[in-house]
Design a protein around this motif. Structure first.
Motif, PDB file in Angstrom:
ATOM      1  N   ASP A 251       0.805  -1.217   0.000  1.00 39.60           N
ATOM      2  CA  ASP A 251       0.000   0.000   0.000  1.00 39.60           C
ATOM      3  C   ASP A 251       0.841   1.272   0.000  1.00 39.60           C
ATOM      4  OD1 ASP A 251       0.910  -0.113   2.637  1.00 39.60           O
ATOM      5  OD2 ASP A 251      -1.003   0.545   3.487  1.00 39.60           O
ATOM      6  N   ASP A 252       2.087   1.211   0.498  1.00 41.39           N
ATOM      7  CA  ASP A 252       2.925   2.408   0.570  1.00 41.39           C
ATOM      8  C   ASP A 252       3.540   2.819  -0.764  1.00 41.39           C
ATOM      9  OD1 ASP A 252       2.474   2.808   3.242  1.00 41.39           O
ATOM     10  OD2 ASP A 252       4.325   1.844   3.912  1.00 41.39           O
ATOM     11  N   ASN A 253       3.670   1.873  -1.704  1.00 37.84           N
ATOM     12  CA  ASN A 253       4.370   2.226  -2.944  1.00 37.84           C
ATOM     13  C   ASN A 253       3.645   1.801  -4.227  1.00 37.84           C
ATOM     14  OD1 ASN A 253       4.762  -0.540  -2.899  1.00 37.84           O
ATOM     15  ND2 ASN A 253       6.962  -0.461  -3.261  1.00 37.84           N
ATOM     16  N   ALA A 254       2.507   1.126  -4.115  1.00 39.27           N
ATOM     17  CA  ALA A 254       1.860   0.568  -5.305  1.00 39.27           C
ATOM     18  C   ALA A 254       1.034   1.584  -6.088  1.00 39.27           C
ATOM     19  CB  ALA A 254       0.960  -0.608  -4.911  1.00 39.27           C
ATOM     20  N   ASP A 255       0.736   2.744  -5.480  1.00 40.99           N
ATOM     21  CA  ASP A 255      -0.075   3.760  -6.155  1.00 40.99           C
ATOM     22  C   ASP A 255      -1.423   3.201  -6.585  1.00 40.99           C
ATOM     23  OD1 ASP A 255      -0.582   6.352  -6.998  1.00 40.99           O
ATOM     24  OD2 ASP A 255       0.209   6.004  -9.015  1.00 40.99           O
ATOM     25  N   TYR A 256      -1.978   2.352  -5.735  1.00 44.43           N
ATOM     26  CA  TYR A 256      -3.315   1.776  -5.887  1.00 44.43           C
ATOM     27  C   TYR A 256      -3.493   0.999  -7.192  1.00 44.43           C
ATOM     28  CZ  TYR A 256      -8.063   1.303  -4.196  1.00 44.43           C
ATOM     29  OH  TYR A 256      -9.236   0.796  -3.689  1.00 44.43           O
ATOM     30  N   GLU A 257      -2.492   0.181  -7.515  1.00 51.29           N
ATOM     31  CA  GLU A 257      -2.599  -0.681  -8.687  1.00 51.29           C
ATOM     32  C   GLU A 257      -1.572  -1.805  -8.587  1.00 51.29           C
ATOM     33  OE1 GLU A 257      -1.757   1.602 -12.157  1.00 51.29           O
ATOM     34  OE2 GLU A 257       0.245   2.169 -11.479  1.00 51.29           O
ATOM     35  N   THR A 258      -1.791  -2.860  -9.359  1.00 56.60           N
ATOM     36  CA  THR A 258      -0.767  -3.892  -9.461  1.00 56.60           C
ATOM     37  C   THR A 258       0.305  -3.425 -10.435  1.00 56.60           C
ATOM     38  OG1 THR A 258      -1.921  -5.039 -11.254  1.00 56.60           O
ATOM     39  CG2 THR A 258      -2.449  -5.721  -8.996  1.00 56.60           C
ATOM     40  N   HIS A 259       1.417  -4.145 -10.466  1.00 56.74           N
ATOM     41  CA  HIS A 259       2.539  -3.752 -11.311  1.00 56.74           C
ATOM     42  C   HIS A 259       3.057  -4.957 -12.083  1.00 56.74           C
ATOM     43  CE1 HIS A 259       3.182   0.381  -9.753  1.00 56.74           C
ATOM     44  NE2 HIS A 259       2.489  -0.124  -8.738  1.00 56.74           N
ATOM     45  N   PRO A 260       3.772  -4.723 -13.179  1.00 50.43           N
ATOM     46  CA  PRO A 260       4.303  -5.844 -13.951  1.00 50.43           C
ATOM     47  C   PRO A 260       5.076  -6.807 -13.067  1.00 50.43           C
ATOM     48  CG  PRO A 260       4.593  -3.822 -15.171  1.00 50.43           C
ATOM     49  CD  PRO A 260       4.088  -3.426 -13.811  1.00 50.43           C
ATOM     50  N   VAL A 261       4.865  -8.103 -13.270  1.00 53.01           N
ATOM     51  CA  VAL A 261       5.566  -9.096 -12.460  1.00 53.01           C
ATOM     52  C   VAL A 261       7.070  -8.975 -12.694  1.00 53.01           C
ATOM     53  CG1 VAL A 261       3.605 -10.686 -12.446  1.00 53.01           C
ATOM     54  CG2 VAL A 261       5.326 -10.879 -14.256  1.00 53.01           C
ATOM     55  N   GLY A 262       7.828  -9.264 -11.648  1.00 53.03           N
ATOM     56  CA  GLY A 262       9.282  -9.262 -11.785  1.00 53.03           C
ATOM     57  C   GLY A 262       9.925  -7.904 -11.794  1.00 53.03           C
ATOM     58  N   SER A 263       9.209  -6.850 -11.367  1.00 54.84           N
ATOM     59  CA  SER A 263       9.782  -5.507 -11.418  1.00 54.84           C
ATOM     60  C   SER A 263      10.436  -5.089 -10.100  1.00 54.84           C
ATOM     61  CB  SER A 263       8.720  -4.482 -11.832  1.00 54.84           C
ATOM     62  OG  SER A 263       7.556  -4.592 -11.035  1.00 54.84           O
ATOM     63  N   LYS A 264      10.448  -5.989  -9.120  1.00 50.49           N
ATOM     64  CA  LYS A 264      11.177  -5.781  -7.867  1.00 50.49           C
ATOM     65  C   LYS A 264      12.216  -6.891  -7.719  1.00 50.49           C
ATOM     66  CE  LYS A 264       9.086  -2.153  -6.059  1.00 50.49           C
ATOM     67  NZ  LYS A 264       9.802  -0.923  -5.626  1.00 50.49           N
ATOM     68  N   ALA A 265      12.992  -6.854  -6.635  1.00 49.21           N
ATOM     69  CA  ALA A 265      14.049  -7.847  -6.429  1.00 49.21           C
ATOM     70  C   ALA A 265      13.458  -9.217  -6.104  1.00 49.21           C
ATOM     71  CB  ALA A 265      14.971  -7.391  -5.308  1.00 49.21           C
ATOM     72  N   ASN A 267      13.593 -13.217  -4.390  1.00 49.06           N
ATOM     73  CA  ASN A 267      14.021 -13.831  -3.123  1.00 49.06           C
ATOM     74  C   ASN A 267      15.269 -14.694  -3.379  1.00 49.06           C
ATOM     75  OD1 ASN A 267      13.204 -16.383  -4.087  1.00 49.06           O
ATOM     76  ND2 ASN A 267      11.925 -16.833  -2.324  1.00 49.06           N
ATOM     77  N   PRO A 268      15.870 -15.319  -2.359  1.00 53.69           N
ATOM     78  CA  PRO A 268      17.124 -16.055  -2.576  1.00 53.69           C
ATOM     79  C   PRO A 268      17.034 -17.182  -3.591  1.00 53.69           C
ATOM     80  CG  PRO A 268      16.820 -15.623  -0.240  1.00 53.69           C
ATOM     81  CD  PRO A 268      15.545 -15.228  -0.910  1.00 53.69           C
ATOM     82  N   TRP A 269      15.844 -17.702  -3.863  1.00 55.69           N
ATOM     83  CA  TRP A 269      15.695 -18.786  -4.826  1.00 55.69           C
ATOM     84  C   TRP A 269      15.185 -18.302  -6.183  1.00 55.69           C
ATOM     85  CZ3 TRP A 269      13.350 -23.117  -1.220  1.00 55.69           C
ATOM     86  CH2 TRP A 269      14.382 -23.636  -0.424  1.00 55.69           C
ATOM     87  N   GLY A 270      15.275 -16.987  -6.420  1.00 55.34           N
ATOM     88  CA  GLY A 270      14.959 -16.449  -7.742  1.00 55.34           C
ATOM     89  C   GLY A 270      13.489 -16.275  -8.021  1.00 55.34           C
ATOM     90  N   LEU A 271      12.658 -16.168  -6.985  1.00 59.46           N
ATOM     91  CA  LEU A 271      11.217 -15.981  -7.166  1.00 59.46           C
ATOM     92  C   LEU A 271      10.849 -14.515  -6.941  1.00 59.46           C
ATOM     93  CD1 LEU A 271       9.951 -19.095  -5.164  1.00 59.46           C
ATOM     94  CD2 LEU A 271      10.642 -18.952  -7.572  1.00 59.46           C
ATOM     95  N   PHE A 272      10.040 -13.978  -7.836  1.00 63.80           N
ATOM     96  CA  PHE A 272       9.664 -12.573  -7.777  1.00 63.80           C
ATOM     97  C   PHE A 272       8.252 -12.403  -7.204  1.00 63.80           C
ATOM     98  CE2 PHE A 272      12.992 -12.797 -10.918  1.00 63.80           C
ATOM     99  CZ  PHE A 272      13.706 -11.614 -10.758  1.00 63.80           C
ATOM    100  N   ASP A 273       8.043 -11.244  -6.589  1.00 59.04           N
ATOM    101  CA  ASP A 273       6.713 -10.863  -6.076  1.00 59.04           C
ATOM    102  C   ASP A 273       6.200 -11.816  -5.008  1.00 59.04           C
ATOM    103  OD1 ASP A 273       6.195  -8.525  -7.849  1.00 59.04           O
ATOM    104  OD2 ASP A 273       6.290 -10.049  -9.418  1.00 59.04           O
TER     105      ASP A 273
END
Length: 431
Positions: A251-265, A267-273
């Motif tokens: 809620d703090d950074n999404a600007d009230y919408e979903t975002h393209p998958v994989g656009s953040k860092a 996890n240690p096993w290579g899984l996004f979101d």
């Protein structure tokens, strides 16, 4: 803590506690399936299983140009839930239970609209197959394009809504309020949302029947095991909630919408979101005291098999959702945080009677999507029913009513379904 070798430093050997008989039963299957190689790749993740290697792979949904990626996860043991002292912990996250997990693949990203809309298109495709088959039955003299007609008749549902059979797949109706449902975003690379638990499972059945691989939702234990990525901290990146915006949309950074998958860092096993963007369905029914009961089953602290931890639903609500979404605060994105579906609140604006078995309408569900899992060991016939089919009587009645009224679509799905759809389109256009 994960009991296996380093994820990136060489092959990961099958961890202790994983059944060798399970592995042996899967060897013949492994030689022919996606994601299995005989020689360990020079780089990237690789999970060694009885002399072969599970590796990442990309699969195209048959009949489309849509692709998705799967990542191998090693077998091992971990503590399900959060310790008593974890900040923002909820009572339903404990007591912690040691669980052993068999190897599996999991989606690198959450299921996108590109993937899910490929399934949604089956509504019109199945309707067309049924119409053509019914029309030909009244005029059997139409023998041109015999091969095409054979495909059509083999995939068109014959009207028995009481027995869907092993091949039968229902698909979601068109959305009642698409503008409202898509307000969080519906671009091809954004995560799909608002599908019911039943729709999510039917999507995995449809995909499995098309590809010949066994896709399903993760169990709650499998989800947390993959999300942690070998860590035992509140988040897969550590214990500093202030860093969560580097790994997820909330809620703090999404600007009230979903975002393209994989656009953040990752996890240690290579899984996004894993943390945020959309929360993800699991197979389990929700029970606040589930971990307490699992702890009672454990003998002398031994790990419980992950498949034995699944709380198979006996009621339509509530069911477990994990990961948190763009609507949640940071504490709800922790690896152990549990969420649950709501019966009335999620369908308040649904004008259907009975209410749609396939869609939700309210805001909370606009943050609910899913992620695919594919176990290394092929599903048994019994488990296929458990992970794909209708599991409560009320749902069966709702689906049956919608199909009888013509407000749903049902068809036979297998590897030749794309050819059947192509044949139906050609015959319908008179070409």
């Amino acid at each position: 803590m994960l009991k296996s070798g380093s994820w990136w430093s060489g092959a990961i050997v099958l961890a202790c506690g994983v059944s060798l008989s399970l592995v042996a039963a899967s060897i013949a299957h492994a030689a022919e399936v996606e994601g299995i190689v005989d020689v360990k790749p020079a780089d990237g993740p690789a999970v060694e299983v009885d002399g072969k290697f599970m590796v990442p792979y990309t699969q195209t949904i048959p009949g489309t140009n849509v692709k998705f990626e799967m990542i191998p996860i090693p077998g091992g043991e971990f503590l399900l839930g959060s310790p008593d002292g974890e900040a923002d912990r909820s009572d339903d996250e404990g007591p912690q239970v040691r669980v052993k997990v068999a190897p599996f693949w999991i989606g690198k990203h959450e299921v996108t609209w590109a993937e899910y809309q490929s399934y949604m298109k089956m509504y019109n495709a199945f309707k067309q197959l049924q119409t053509l088959a019914a029309n030909r039955a009244t005029d059997p003299g139409k023998d041109e394009n015999a091969e095409g007609w054979e495909l059509i008749e083999g995939h068109a549902w014959k009207g028995d809504v009481d027995n869907h059979g092993v091949d039968g797949v229902t698909c979601p109706t068109p959305l009642y309020m698409p503008d409202h449902t898509y307000m969080a975003g519906d671009q091809p690379n954004q995560p799909a949302v608002t599908m019911t638990h039943y729709s999510a499972r039917q999507f995995t059945k449809w995909l499995s029947r098309l590809t010949g691989e066994d896709y399903r939702l993760p169990s709650e234990a499998e989800w947390e095991y993959a999300a942690r990525g070998g860590t035992d901290t509140p988040y897969s990146f550590g214990d500093d909630a202030g860093k969560v915006e580097n790994y997820g949309w909330l809620d703090d950074n999404a600007d009230y919408e979903t975002h393209p998958v994989g656009s953040k860092a990752a996890n240690p096993w290579g899984l996004f979101d894993i943390h945020g963007n959309v929360a993800e369905w699991t197979l389990d029914g929700y029970a606040e005291d589930r971990y307490e009961k699992l702890g009672e089953q454990a003998k002398d602290g031994e790990a419980i098999d992950a498949w034995a931890t699944v709380n198979w639903p006996t009621e339509l609500y509530p069911r477990v959702i994990r990961g948190g979404s763009w609507l949640d605060t940071a504490d709800r994105l922790r690896s152990a945080a549990r969420h649950k579906s709501e019966e009335e609140d999620w369908k308040m604006s649904d004008p259907n009677l009975p209410k749609s078995p396939w869609w939700y309408t309210e805001e909370a569900a606009m943050g609910v999507g899913m992620r695919l899992v594919r176990p290394y060991a092929p599903l048994t016939d019994e488990d296929k029913k458990r992970v794909w089919e209708i599991d409560v009587e009320d749902l069966a009645g709702d689906v049956k009513a919608r199909l009888k009224e013509g407000r749903g679509a049902l068809g036979n799905a297998d590897a030749t379904l794309p050819q059947a759809i192509e044949a139906s389109t050609k015959i319908s256009s008179g070409k």
